[in-house]
Design a protein around this motif. Structure first.
Motif, PDB file in Angstrom:
ATOM      1  N   ILE A  54       0.882  -1.141   0.002  1.00 22.80           N
ATOM      2  CA  ILE A  54       0.027   0.003  -0.095  1.00 22.80           C
ATOM      3  C   ILE A  54       1.010   1.307   0.225  1.00 22.80           C
ATOM      4  O   ILE A  54       1.919   1.418   0.902  1.00 22.80           O
ATOM      5  N   ASN A  55       0.743   2.053  -1.209  1.00 24.80           N
ATOM      6  CA  ASN A  55       1.832   3.371  -1.237  1.00 24.80           C
ATOM      7  C   ASN A  55       0.808   4.270  -0.492  1.00 24.80           C
ATOM      8  O   ASN A  55      -0.254   4.653  -0.123  1.00 24.80           O
ATOM      9  N   ALA A  56       1.950   5.210   0.005  1.00 28.62           N
ATOM     10  CA  ALA A  56       1.355   6.548   0.468  1.00 28.62           C
ATOM     11  C   ALA A  56       0.653   7.236  -0.423  1.00 28.62           C
ATOM     12  O   ALA A  56       0.734   7.396  -1.502  1.00 28.62           O
ATOM     13  N   GLY A  57      -0.732   7.925   0.058  1.00 29.15           N
ATOM     14  CA  GLY A  57      -1.431   8.809  -0.796  1.00 29.15           C
ATOM     15  C   GLY A  57      -2.314   7.771  -1.431  1.00 29.15           C
ATOM     16  O   GLY A  57      -3.327   8.495  -2.171  1.00 29.15           O
ATOM     17  N   SER A  58      -2.632   6.591  -1.337  1.00 23.48           N
ATOM     18  CA  SER A  58      -3.432   5.764  -1.905  1.00 23.48           C
ATOM     19  C   SER A  58      -4.491   5.366  -0.920  1.00 23.48           C
ATOM     20  O   SER A  58      -4.249   5.717   0.472  1.00 23.48           O
ATOM     21  N   GLU A  59      -5.385   4.405  -1.233  1.00 24.63           N
ATOM     22  CA  GLU A  59      -6.174   3.974  -0.212  1.00 24.63           C
ATOM     23  C   GLU A  59      -6.711   2.218  -0.893  1.00 24.63           C
ATOM     24  O   GLU A  59      -6.754   2.290  -1.997  1.00 24.63           O
ATOM     25  N   VAL A  60      -6.862   1.627  -0.002  1.00 22.26           N
ATOM     26  CA  VAL A  60      -7.526   0.298  -0.143  1.00 22.26           C
ATOM     27  C   VAL A  60      -8.752   0.154   0.598  1.00 22.26           C
ATOM     28  O   VAL A  60      -9.093   0.783   1.564  1.00 22.26           O
ATOM     29  N   VAL A  61      -9.761  -0.789  -0.328  1.00 23.81           N
ATOM     30  CA  VAL A  61     -10.939  -0.739   0.449  1.00 23.81           C
ATOM     31  C   VAL A  61     -11.559  -2.051   0.364  1.00 23.81           C
ATOM     32  O   VAL A  61     -11.587  -2.666  -0.782  1.00 23.81           O
ATOM     33  N   VAL A  62     -11.960  -2.721   1.450  1.00 27.21           N
ATOM     34  CA  VAL A  62     -12.387  -4.177   1.654  1.00 27.21           C
ATOM     35  C   VAL A  62     -13.914  -4.059   1.833  1.00 27.21           C
ATOM     36  O   VAL A  62     -14.323  -3.091   2.923  1.00 27.21           O
ATOM     37  N   VAL A  63     -14.896  -4.802   0.834  1.00 29.28           N
ATOM     38  CA  VAL A  63     -16.209  -4.611   1.332  1.00 29.28           C
ATOM     39  C   VAL A  63     -16.772  -6.252   1.456  1.00 29.28           C
ATOM     40  O   VAL A  63     -16.104  -6.988   0.914  1.00 29.28           O
ATOM     41  N   GLY A  64     -17.912  -6.206   2.048  1.00 34.17           N
ATOM     42  CA  GLY A  64     -18.531  -7.532   2.001  1.00 34.17           C
ATOM     43  C   GLY A  64     -19.773  -7.602   2.698  1.00 34.17           C
ATOM     44  O   GLY A  64     -20.523  -6.230   3.167  1.00 34.17           O
TER      45      GLY A  64
END
Length: 884
Positions: free
Chosen positions: A566-576
């Motif tokens: 995960i890079n600085a300035g990004s975002e990850v999203v987990v959904v369920g």
């Protein structure tokens, strides 16, 4: 680079000759109103484009709309109001949609079928007839998830109405649960090459209203006619500045530019937490994670740079400029290597610049798989010190373009560098034997630090593989197999210009923990390259995993929950989806982040907790967000799948299709259908799935009563390989009848059979030329007529992806500047019998190869190559070249 939306209206007259009078000219149809409204909640944007078109004339006229959607968006609804009646679209699976079309045709109901092709897969086009003295209303809706890049969410809307609009309004309403910490609405931009930055001037015409809640903002933009005219003039001037030298624009492009206002951009960010945020609503959850205050991991970057002949000129100069900026951005504890490739491959040694530097012996090895059987010198990674960066810039300044494109060996060598770096202990003895200096202590330190480096490969190319292994599927399979283990590298691909094989590069990166970006060949390409590097230059966490208790979450519904980095300035999203009896969600998030001194890494672990609420929050679109992200990831899984892994690929496709149908998303697997019963007369058309593509999709209706009957819009995944340029849809006016169509920017000539006794006018084809390929001097290559597309001046073939090989009308065939390059995908034995089976083969323009006169299109598919990364070449026996 920002993905783009645009809207355009094209006016066409469909007046019957029976009612047209020469003394009374037609009063043109007018676009009177255009309103764009976006509702953004939790980074999920739902956009509606509402347009009003008025026909002031007594006679009916046709209007055609085009709208470019971002690759990440799905159309979620479309409604037309014609002559006071509303027609709503619905979504069907592609094959079922085609059956509906065929049934409509067989019953005499007007129908049209369109499958979006190639790079215009994100283009929505609809044509419809507007009755006299009436107003038609079109409402197109689409949804997308806003990706965070360099610390900002970008929401972009292109305004290309095709005319000045009396009432033009754009409203973007943002409502986030967290505080909005940054908001920037820059001046209207004139391209889609680079995301806007905070340095851009604020748009003085945008009105910003902040709500009582710190997470709510409304932005309104209502340019009057004078402002629209001013923006259009700026757009024209800046487009000329950004266009490639020597590129001639068509009259149609110039006309579009004269009414294009540019791109309206809204940028924002919200308050971020290292522990992330979890939202729940009506049985669904969204886990947002964008760590910001961690020490970054040190990295080992291998730059793999294409310097083939097609990079000559401005491209190589832009590469010089971009790499100078990128090298300056390296962190002090980073290490890096530079791999240059054209016909061969070179790993640059910083000690071989004109500047004095300590002696450091290189490692010589012959890679296991090297198609050219050449030895490559692998140089251990260099620390990103000011001295080494200065040396690297000297080397970059001397890069020159020439030769072919040896992608296979370049990536193989890059992975050898990553692998040998891990195995530096083995090299220590070799170095000690070859050097008089004591390198043992140096390598002990280097080995220990290297294990803590995050391996990254930045791969830039502007073409296709033309040297060594040229089969892209085999390249992907080999590189993916070699790039394995806990320390596998993240491979990011940069497709420079339109000639790069983007389908290949996308699949390559998807299979190797990265992603592909398109770098537009424009004046600001160097800025695009630097901007991309910033997105991946600061890894904050690696080996990240999200664990959810089985009793709380339906495991089979959870989206991607493992991330290499995960890079600085990004975002990850987990959904369920949440289990029915769950009262709280208590996940575990693990990974590794950097230490304060930049050496080593520290384990990261958090245990967030959130209660499951019973009440409903209307503004939290978690269910649709779950469906959208899940479909996207399933399609990525399908596109990245190994050709041998058909079961997993098929399962992903079936799941994506089921979700798309349930939530009515237009995806590569579904079609948008609009039906009006009781229409008369039909025109049969062929699916554009067949190659080569003919161009016109139209349907007829009586001149007395015209209305759209059945319209099907297909959307394919972005075909990122080279494809035919978009062409304007030109629905034919069949004799005295009017036409309605949905099109994708390509046109085809239909035939018009009689249906149920109703006569339908036929569109007579033009008299054929002596040879369809005569304009391209292909009279003696008759097999080319089967794959010839005259509208694109190209041969179009399907080789696990569409390839468009340009043709020239010049009597002098194009040649590579560096001479004819050798190739391996030679013509079949029958075609080279006269030359000898083992003759050396070279890539030459088609008309230069005597052995290619009597082959088949299938044989050409297996032996084609590109001249100057554009033109139709063939791998021809050398002694069959230039035979008169």
């Amino acid at each position: 680079m920002s993905s783009h939306h645009s809207f355009e209206v094209t006016i066409k007259s469909t007046v019957s000759t029976e009612v047209t009078t020469p003394e009374k000219p037609i009063v043109s149809i007018k676009l009177t109103e255009m309103r764009v409204r976006s509702e953004v909640a939790l980074r999920y944007a739902r956009t509606s484009v509402l347009t009003h078109v008025h026909n002031p004339d007594a006679r009916p006229q046709e209007v055609t709309f085009r709208m470019l959607l971002p690759d990440t968006a799905f159309i979620s609804g479309f409604t037309m109001i014609l002559d006071g009646k509303s027609y709503k679209a619905y979504v069907k699976e592609k094959e079922e949609a085609k059956k509906i079309y065929n049934q409509a045709v067989s019953q005499g109901i007007s129908a049209a079928y369109v499958a979006t092709k190639a790079r215009d897969s994100n283009q929505f086009v609809v044509s419809a007839n507007v009755e006299g003295n009436t107003t038609a209303v079109f409402d197109l809706r689409y949804e997308e998830f806003l990706e965070r890049r360099n610390g900002l969410y970008n929401h972009d809307i292109n305004l290309h109405p095709g005319t000045l609009v009396p009432k033009l309004e754009v409203v973007v309403h943002i409502r986030e649960s967290q505080k909005i910490t940054k908001l920037h609405v820059p001046e209207i931009r004139t391209g889609n090459e680079v995301d806007a930055t905070e340095e851009d001037r604020q748009n003085s015409k945008a009105v910003i209203v902040r709500g009582a809640d710190k997470g709510e903002i409304t932005i309104t933009f209502t340019p009057d006619l004078e402002e629209q005219k001013r923006l259009a003039e700026i757009y024209v001037e800046k487009t000329k500045e950004k266009s490639s030298p020597g590129r001639n624009t068509s009259d149609k492009e110039n006309k579009r530019d004269s009414t294009a206002l540019g791109q309206f951009v809204v940028q924002y960010d919200v308050e971020q937490s290292n522990n992330g945020e979890i939202f729940v609503n009506e049985g669904y959850f969204g886990h947002f994670f964008a760590p910001s205050s961690l020490y970054p991991l040190s990295k080992y970057v291998v730059f793999v740079l294409d310097t083939s002949g097609s990079m000559m000129g401005r491209k190589i100069e832009q590469l010089h400029s971009a790499m100078n900026a990128i090298l300056s951005d390296l962190n002090p504890n980073d290490r890096f290597s530079m791999v240059e490739f054209n016909y061969g491959v070179t790993v640059h040694d910083l000690n071989k610049t004109d500047q004095a530097a300590p002696t450091r012996s290189p490692i010589i090895l012959n890679p296991n798989v090297n198609s050219l059987n050449t030895s490559v010198t692998l140089v251990p990674p260099f620390i990103a010190s000011p001295e080494n960066i200065a040396k690297a810039k000297v080397i970059v300044s001397k890069l020159k373009a020439s030769g072919g494109t040896n992608i296979y060996d370049a990536l193989d060598v890059a992975l050898n560098l990553v692998i040998k770096g891990v195995d530096l202990e083995t090299e220590k003895d070799l170095i000690s034997e070859e050097s008089d200096c004591d390198v043992g202590y140096y390598y002990d330190d280097l080995l220990e630090e290297y294990y803590e480096l995050e391996p990254v490969i930045i791969f830039l190319t502007d073409g296709e593989p033309t040297v060594a292994e040229t089969n892209t599927n085999r390249i992907i399979s080999y590189i993916t197999e070699k790039n394995s283990g806990d320390n596998r590298a993240s491979l990011y691909s940069l497709a420079f210009g339109e000639s790069a094989d983007r389908a290949f590069l996308r699949k390559l990166s998807l299979r190797n923990e990265g992603f592909m970006r398109h770098i537009y060949e424009a004046a600001d390409a160097a800025l695009q390259l630097h901007h991309f590097y910033r997105q991946v230059s600061s890894p904050l966490l690696s080996h990240v995993q999200f664990f959810y208790p089985q009793e709380q979450i339906k495991e089979e519904t959870v989206s991607r929950n493992r991330f290499r980095v995960i890079n600085a300035g990004s975002e990850v999203v987990v959904v369920g989806q949440i289990e029915e009896d769950a009262t709280e969600i208590t996940p575990q998030v693990t990974g590794f982040y950097g230490s304060e001194n930049g050496l080593g890494r520290i384990r990261y672990e958090v245990f967030p907790r959130v209660p499951v609420k019973c009440r409903k929050d209307n503004y939290l679109p978690l269910e649709r967000m779950w469906a959208h992200l899940t479909i996207k990831q399933l399609l990525d899984l399908r596109d990245a799948g190994d050709d041998q892994s058909t079961n997993a690929t098929s399962a992903a496709e079936k799941q994506a299709l089921a979700l798309a149908l349930k939530y009515e998303f237009v995806t590569p697997l579904t079609s948008l259908v609009v039906v009006k019963p009781n229409a008369t007369n039909s025109v049969d058309v062929e699916s554009v799935d067949k190659l080569p593509t003919q161009t016109n999709f139209a349907l007829g209706a009586s001149s007395a009563q015209f209305a759209p009957a059945s319209m099907i819009v297909n959307r394919r995944a972005p075909a990122l390989s080279k494809a035919a340029p978009a062409r304007a849809a030109t629905p034919a006016v069949l004799s005295k009848q009017k036409a309605v169509s949905v099109a994708d920017g390509v046109t085809a000539s239909p035939t018009a059979p009689s249906v149920q006794g109703s006569p339908v006018a036929s569109l007579a084809p033009p008299a054929p030329a002596v040879s369809p390929g005569a304009d391209y001097h292909l009279e003696e290559f008759m097999w080319t007529t089967a794959i010839l597309d005259n509208t694109a001046d190209a041969l179009v073939i399907d080789d696990n992806g569409i390839k468009v090989l340009k043709l020239t009308k010049d009597v002098n065939p194009p040649k590579e500047a560096g001479g004819d390059g050798e190739c391996l995908n030679r013509l079949p034995l029958a075609a080279q019998a006269a030359a000898g089976v083992n003759a050396t083969s070279v890539c030459v323009y088609l008309t230069r190869c005597n052995a290619a006169r009597n082959i088949t299109p299938e044989e050409y598919r297996d032996s084609c190559c590109f001249i100057n990364n554009r033109f139709a070449g063939v791998c021809c026996p050398k002694n069959e070249v230039d035979i008169i």
